[in-house]
Write a protein that holds these residues in place. Structure first.
Motif, PDB file in Angstrom:
ATOM      1  N   SER A 197       2.361  -2.149   5.283  1.00 37.08           N
ATOM      2  CA  SER A 197       1.839  -2.633   4.000  1.00 37.08           C
ATOM      3  C   SER A 197       1.711  -1.459   3.045  1.00 37.08           C
ATOM      4  O   SER A 197       1.247  -0.376   3.431  1.00 37.08           O
ATOM      5  CB  SER A 197       0.474  -3.302   4.186  1.00 37.08           C
ATOM      6  N   LEU A 198       2.120  -1.703   1.801  1.00 36.95           N
ATOM      7  CA  LEU A 198       2.064  -0.667   0.771  1.00 36.95           C
ATOM      8  C   LEU A 198       1.367  -1.241  -0.444  1.00 36.95           C
ATOM      9  O   LEU A 198       1.674  -2.346  -0.886  1.00 36.95           O
ATOM     10  CB  LEU A 198       3.466  -0.187   0.405  1.00 36.95           C
ATOM     11  N   GLY A 199       0.416  -0.484  -0.991  1.00 35.58           N
ATOM     12  CA  GLY A 199      -0.293  -0.953  -2.167  1.00 35.58           C
ATOM     13  C   GLY A 199      -0.563   0.160  -3.151  1.00 35.58           C
ATOM     14  O   GLY A 199      -0.536   1.356  -2.804  1.00 35.58           O
ATOM     15  N   ARG A 200      -0.797  -0.244  -4.390  1.00 33.96           N
ATOM     16  CA  ARG A 200      -1.187   0.719  -5.432  1.00 33.96           C
ATOM     17  C   ARG A 200      -2.710   0.779  -5.446  1.00 33.96           C
ATOM     18  O   ARG A 200      -3.383  -0.208  -5.759  1.00 33.96           O
ATOM     19  CB  ARG A 200      -0.651   0.269  -6.788  1.00 33.96           C
ATOM     20  N   LEU A 227       2.458  -4.137 -12.428  1.00 35.45           N
ATOM     21  CA  LEU A 227       3.474  -3.161 -12.819  1.00 35.45           C
ATOM     22  C   LEU A 227       4.485  -2.906 -11.698  1.00 35.45           C
ATOM     23  O   LEU A 227       5.696  -2.951 -11.912  1.00 35.45           O
ATOM     24  CB  LEU A 227       2.805  -1.839 -13.232  1.00 35.45           C
ATOM     25  N   THR A 228       3.998  -2.623 -10.499  1.00 33.41           N
ATOM     26  CA  THR A 228       4.894  -2.220  -9.411  1.00 33.41           C
ATOM     27  C   THR A 228       5.265  -3.355  -8.466  1.00 33.41           C
ATOM     28  O   THR A 228       6.231  -3.239  -7.707  1.00 33.41           O
ATOM     29  CB  THR A 228       4.233  -1.102  -8.590  1.00 33.41           C
ATOM     30  N   GLY A 229       4.496  -4.447  -8.488  1.00 35.83           N
ATOM     31  CA  GLY A 229       4.750  -5.538  -7.552  1.00 35.83           C
ATOM     32  C   GLY A 229       4.192  -5.289  -6.176  1.00 35.83           C
ATOM     33  O   GLY A 229       4.361  -6.124  -5.273  1.00 35.83           O
ATOM     34  N   LEU A 230       3.499  -4.151  -5.979  1.00 34.86           N
ATOM     35  CA  LEU A 230       2.896  -3.848  -4.678  1.00 34.86           C
ATOM     36  C   LEU A 230       1.542  -4.547  -4.565  1.00 34.86           C
ATOM     37  O   LEU A 230       1.019  -5.111  -5.535  1.00 34.86           O
ATOM     38  CB  LEU A 230       2.704  -2.338  -4.530  1.00 34.86           C
TER      39      LEU A 230
END
Length: 570
Positions: free
Chosen positions: A475-478, A406-409
């Motif tokens: 780094s960013l993640g869901r 969904l977010t590409g993260l």
């Protein structure tokens, strides 16, 4: 590469070949004396060389109206050659024979009339000329009517061997042109085989083995047909095979080519019916290749003709199947059609010339190996295209495995993996490391009021806003649902708090537009930093989660820090 661009490229290459051949062509010397040919009818028993070269049979030689000197089946033939006027050219005369592949020719020339053996597969001594023609330098003072006796050995096929005479300078220029062209075409094919071999060592793809097999067999046949194979190390080992050697390689190349077409052009998936027939068409070639290994094959005109006719049938069927696959948007079929069409058309012309026993024109002699080399180049590009697409698909699969759809993260698994790596790297070097746990406030109400599609749009907008405030090294993640985690390497606790506050203000001021609705949202954050050398990634997540819980209980839309007891020195 688009299909039209490929067609333009083929035409350009063909035009370049035509002009190259025209530029390299060396016209025959206009003042060279004409060659006169007289033939001796086959006799039983055959006359000895002493009888002929001493003039005992001169009255039995009958003049011929052509310079073609046919060999004889089951017996040798004698010819008496002469020129119509004295030789006055600057360089010596060169007698040469065309079409004498694997037929031994013995020339008895003045002044001593000692035998000179000319043979296509000769390896005993250093060759002075290429094997394009069988050639012998004659005395510079050759006179008109002076006899040159030629004995042509028996062969199982009646062939038209053309005798010609020219001056040394012209012949050497023509011979050099021939060597340049054949070396160029063979080198291109050899390079493509090496390139495919390197790809196979990496990819282990069966289609690459088919390409290496059929291109290698075609290259061997080309080297044997031109005679250049006998100049290479190990070429002498093929001499005892005689005509069996090129026949065997060309017979083996055909089923490998058909197997390559089936795999490379994906015919079994795109055109299953024609592909099934084409697969069955491979097996007769193996039978023919086996028969060609036996001695009686040289005497069977029917076997050679059957192979040529079967090759025409299978080539036309394969071409039709490839065209059908290309019309159904088969990308690899289009590649191969561009590569193979010139070669198959010229091969059909060549086979027709052989079946009709016509002379080989110069344009066809060089166009066919050029088309073969060109096919190898374009097909290698197609193989590289397959490898590139496979790499892209692999990279895409890795990306999808590590990223949220969904977010590409980064997804939770990939983010936790990076966190473990970052902790393992930061602890021994005593580097700071910060973690921000983010959770959107009242996200369920967004879904309830505006629908899940609006909620998805809100998640994407918040993810983009957070990512804009981070560095490329972060780094960013869901983490799950409406929760996000930001990993900040080499970031002190105070800096992480400042980043969190900057993110909070941006999202608070942001307006989300989705499906005709405009709304705002806020976010709560918990910040934790790496502590002692025994601190783990799980500990860091737990402290950040605890700080986030405190932010929620303190009224949301705020940044709360987990105060470390002992901070790691930065």
């Amino acid at each position: 590469m688009r299909f039209r661009e490929s067609i333009v490229m083929v035409v350009a290459w063909m035009c370049a070949l035509f002009f190259a051949l025209a530029a390299e062509a060396v016209p025959a010397h206009a003042n060279v004396p004409a060659l006169q040919v007289a033939a001796l009818a086959p006799l039983k028993p055959a006359p000895s060389a002493e009888q002929v070269i001493h003039g005992g049979m001169d009255d039995r030689f009958k003049p011929s109206r052509t310079t073609h000197t046919p060999n004889a089946v089951e017996t040798q033939r004698w010819y008496r050659l002469s020129i119509d006027r004295d030789w006055h050219e600057t360089s010596s005369p060169v007698l040469n024979f065309t079409g004498a592949t694997y037929i031994r020719i013995t020339v008895y020339a003045p002044p001593d009339y000692r035998p000179h053996e000319l043979w296509f597969a000769q390896t005993e001594e250093m060759a002075r000329f290429s094997r394009h023609h069988l050639a012998l330098e004659l005395p510079h003072d050759l006179r008109a009517g002076q006899a040159i006796y030629v004995r042509i050995a028996a062969d199982n096929f009646t062939r038209q061997i053309r005798a010609d005479i020219t001056d040394m300078a012209t012949y050497q220029a023509q011979d050099l042109t021939h060597v340049r062209l054949t070396t160029l075409f063979s080198s291109v094919q050899f390079t493509m085989v090496l390139a495919a071999l390197c790809l196979w060592l990496v990819l282990r793809d069966r289609v690459l083995l088919y390409f290496i097999g059929y291109t290698g067999c075609q290259l061997m046949n080309q080297l044997l047909t031109s005679g250049e194979m006998y100049e290479l190390p190990g070429g002498a080992l093929l001499v005892p095979l005689g005509t069996h050697a090129p026949w065997l390689f060309i017979a083996l190349s055909a089923p490998l080519l058909l197997s390559f077409i089936l795999e490379f052009c994906e015919l079994r998936e795109i055109t299953p019916g024609p592909a099934r027939v084409l697969g069955h068409m491979r097996w007769p070639y193996l039978v023919i290749a086996t028969l060609l290994c036996f001695p009686f094959a040289e005497r069977m005109h029917l076997l050679a003709s059957a192979y040529n006719l079967w090759f025409i049938v299978t080539s036309l069927w394969a071409l039709s199947a490839v065209i059908l696959a290309a019309s159904r948007h088969g990308r690899q079929a289009r590649f191969f059609l561009v590569a193979w069409l010139p070669q198959v058309l010229l091969t059909l012309v060549r086979l027709s010339q052989i079946l009709l026993a016509l002379d080989l024109p110069r344009w066809l002699e060089y166009s066919l190996p050029f088309a073969t080399a060109f096919c190898s180049v374009v097909v290698t590009i197609g193989l590289a295209d397959i490898s590139l697409r496979a790499r892209r698909e692999r990279d895409m699969a890795h990306h999808l495995a590590d990223h949220d759809a969904l977010t590409g993260l980064l997804n939770r698994g990939a983010l936790v993996g990076r966190l473990h790596d970052a902790v393992a790297q930061a602890r021994p070097q005593h580097q700071p490391l910060a973690l921000i746990f983010l959770d959107m406030d009242h996200f369920k109400s967004v879904n309830d009021r505006f629908g899940h599609q609006s909620g998805d749009a809100c998640l994407r907008a918040v993810a983009d806003a957070i990512a804009d405030e981070l560095r490329p090294t972060d780094s960013l993640g869901r983490y799950g649902g409406e929760e996000f985690v930001a990993l900040l390497p080499a970031t002190a606790h105070e800096q992480a708090m400042a980043v969190g506050e900057r993110i909070r203000r941006r999202i608070e001021a942001m307006q989300v537009h989705a499906r005709g609705h405009t709304f705002q949202t806020t976010i709560s954050m918990g910040v934790a930093s790496l502590m002692g050398i025994n601190d783990t990634a799980d500990d860091l997540i737990a402290r950040a989660d605890a700080a986030l819980y405190r932010a929620k209980t303190q009224g949301r839309n705020c940044v709360v820090a987990h105060t470390p007891l002992t901070a790691v020195a930065g």
